[in-house]
Write an enzyme that holds these catalytic residues in place. Structure first.
Site, PDB file in Angstrom:
ATOM      1  N   ASP A   1       4.925   0.365  12.174  1.00  0.00           N
ATOM      2  CA  ASP A   1       3.679  -0.232  11.667  1.00  0.00           C
ATOM      3  C   ASP A   1       3.504  -1.681  12.089  1.00  0.00           C
ATOM      4  O   ASP A   1       2.450  -2.266  11.803  1.00  0.00           O
ATOM      5  CB  ASP A   1       3.630  -0.146  10.131  1.00  0.00           C
ATOM      6  N   ARG A  51       0.780  14.101  13.100  1.00  0.00           N
ATOM      7  CA  ARG A  51       1.062  13.953  11.648  1.00  0.00           C
ATOM      8  C   ARG A  51       1.328  15.322  11.008  1.00  0.00           C
ATOM      9  O   ARG A  51       0.587  15.801  10.166  1.00  0.00           O
ATOM     10  CB  ARG A  51      -0.085  13.242  10.934  1.00  0.00           C
ATOM     11  N   LYS A  61       0.852  -1.208   0.000  1.00  0.00           N
ATOM     12  CA  LYS A  61       0.000   0.000   0.000  1.00  0.00           C
ATOM     13  C   LYS A  61       0.881   1.249   0.000  1.00  0.00           C
ATOM     14  O   LYS A  61       0.656   2.183  -0.767  1.00  0.00           O
ATOM     15  CB  LYS A  61      -0.883  -0.007   1.240  1.00  0.00           C
ATOM     16  N   ASN A  62       1.933   1.254   0.834  1.00  0.00           N
ATOM     17  CA  ASN A  62       2.733   2.473   0.999  1.00  0.00           C
ATOM     18  C   ASN A  62       3.755   2.702  -0.096  1.00  0.00           C
ATOM     19  O   ASN A  62       4.474   3.703  -0.078  1.00  0.00           O
ATOM     20  CB  ASN A  62       3.400   2.475   2.386  1.00  0.00           C
ATOM     21  N   CYS A  73      -4.489  11.993  13.161  1.00  0.00           N
ATOM     22  CA  CYS A  73      -5.238  10.748  13.222  1.00  0.00           C
ATOM     23  C   CYS A  73      -4.921  10.138  14.592  1.00  0.00           C
ATOM     24  O   CYS A  73      -4.113  10.681  15.346  1.00  0.00           O
ATOM     25  CB  CYS A  73      -4.830   9.843  12.084  1.00  0.00           C
ATOM     26  N   ARG A 120      -8.575  -0.576   4.996  1.00  0.00           N
ATOM     27  CA  ARG A 120      -7.829   0.523   4.386  1.00  0.00           C
ATOM     28  C   ARG A 120      -6.473   0.027   3.886  1.00  0.00           C
ATOM     29  O   ARG A 120      -5.943   0.542   2.917  1.00  0.00           O
ATOM     30  CB  ARG A 120      -7.594   1.640   5.414  1.00  0.00           C
TER      31      ARG A 120
END
Ligand code: EPZ
Length: 419
Positions: free
Chosen positions: A305, A123, A24-25, A118, A398
């Site tokens: 993560d 962030r 995803k990243n 978030c 997500r």
């Protein structure tokens, strides 16, 4: 967006093989990079998750024409019709920030809602804005909207005060069409950054990396590209940690084990048996996992993560473990949810968790706060005695492609129910 509730019956043993999806990243900055050229681009191995769907919608609202199906993205941004990034979409995912650099480089102007903080932290975006203004962009902020404008960005030397993954990606993308050679120092070294650089160089950019410094010599234009997104090392790491939960044994396929070196060192210290090949890793759990001390760091350190998922594993370790979170200021919300299941976790400092084990976990009703915390709670539900319900689990989708299906194929018993 309707929400989803997960119902997990445990304990169940996980065994067998799981195939890892694209990162995803890496896909998110690479989708944003298609804005740098009017030519057709193709991206393979794109994970079918909420964040990539939102990124495509965001680019479409700017005038891009693309289709994302069966993990293949075909897109052409010939004519961009606005500089304004859709407010609603930008609110949904922080990744919209990645539009800033490429759109400014391509069109000379961009207006973007400040991506909200978030659950895991504030962030900030100051490095992104400082770097762009050093490249000649005029930046203004009004009621939560950033506007950046520049006739043509020019080269600069910028030193990141601390490592920022999307900050590095944004400034690299901004510099590829700038005048002269830009040098960025103290850049992120995540594999996703190098996958983006690889893609840009193959479409005509001139980017070289020397450790944590990156030099970008601007070119007139980029041609289109065809690229295959690298495997998702955080998804892979999540399933490796699942394999480390007693009494599991999981073979993680289609991954790049070299991206998970630090995690594999830790799982070896925990007592797992690990075998590996070019694109697979087999994790056999230890019946009595050993406690460890871990601190999260920018790559190649232990990834933030995977911190939440590791917390779940350490509730089963035979002794006290400590986990220090150095990247985000508020990434421990999964610990209070795990304690509802019988874990014994307490914060022993602003960024330190103390986890006592082994603690048998029992099913409970839990709330998920962010993407990776949701994964940690799913793993806990699989080993817990009885039924675990995870509310507002939409977060999980997500960033993880078909996670309930992949886990059920390994032996889990998970139901997803639309709220
Ligand atoms: C990327 O976020 C990832 N997201 C995150 O993954 C990941 O957790 C994070 O890097 C760290 O590895 C994507 O790549 C889309 P940062 P990013 O800028 O770039 C501070 C997931 O679960 N900072 O490296 O937003 C910031 O506050 C997500 O997939 C500034 O102070 O993270 C944070 O404390 C979660 N000013 C630290 O740096 C800035 O301008 C690291 O942030 C930028 C960042």
């Amino acid at each position: 967006m309707a929400d989803i509730r997960l119902e997990i019956n445990g304990p169940t043993r996980l065994h067998g093989a799981v195939s890892i999806s694209g990162a995803k990243n890496a896909a998110l900055p690479e989708m944003a990079a298609t804005l740098l050229t009017p030519s057709p681009c193709q991206l393979g191995n794109v994970p079918m998750v909420e964040d990539t769907r939102i990124m495509l919608q965001t680019i479409a609202r700017l005038g891009g024409v693309g289709r994302l199906e069966k993990n293949q993205l075909r897109i052409q941004n010939t004519r961009l019709t606005t500089f304004e990034v859709d407010r609603e979409l930008a609110r949904k995912t922080r990744a919209s920030l990645l539009i800033l650099g490429p759109l400014l480089a391509r069109s000379g102007r961009v207006t973007l809602s400040l991506p909200g903080g978030c659950p895991i932290g504030e962030r900030k975006v100051n490095y992104h804005l400082d770097g762009l203004s050093r490249m000649g962009a005029r930046i203004s902020q009004r009621d939560g909207r950033i506007t950046a404008a520049a006739d043509r960005l020019k080269s600069t030397r910028y030193h990141f005060p601390s490592v920022s993954v999307t900050g590095t990606e944004n400034l690299v993308m901004a510099a590829v069409l700038a005048q002269g050679t830009t040098v960025l120092e103290n850049c992120a070294r995540e594999p996703e950054v190098d996958d983006l650089i690889d893609l840009l160089n193959r479409s005509g950019a001139r980017i070289t990396r020397n450790g944590s410094d990156i030099a970008i010599t601007g070119v007139k234009a980029l041609c289109g590209f065809t690229h295959r997104v690298i495997p998702d090392r955080i998804e892979a790491g999540t399933y490796m940690i699942a394999g480390a939960l007693p009494p599991n044994e999981i073979t993680v396929r289609d991954c790049d084990a070299s991206h998970n070196r630090r995690l594999l060192d830790i799982l070896t210290a925990v007592g797992c048996t690990i075998s590996r090949g070019k694109d697979w890793v087999r994790i056999t759990s230890s019946p009595a996992p050993a406690p460890v001390t871990i601190a999260t760091r920018p790559y190649p350190g232990f990834p933030t993560d995977l911190q939440a998922q590791m917390t779940t594993l350490l509730t089963q370790a035979d002794g006290s473990s400590t986990l220090t979170e150095n990247i985000f200021e508020n990434r421990f919300q999964h610990s209070s949810e795990l304690n509802k299941m019988g874990a014994r976790i307490r914060q022993s400092g602003p960024g330190d968790l103390l986890i006592k084990g082994p603690t048998p976990l029992r099913g409970a009703t839990l709330k998920s706060t962010d993407l990776r915390a949701s994964a940690a709670l799913v793993l806990a539900g699989i080993i817990a005695e009885g039924k675990t319900t995870i509310l507002n689990a939409m977060q999980l989708f997500r960033g993880y492609e078909r996670m309930p299906q992949k886990l059920n194929r390994l032996g889990a018993s998970i139901k997803s129910i639309k709220e």
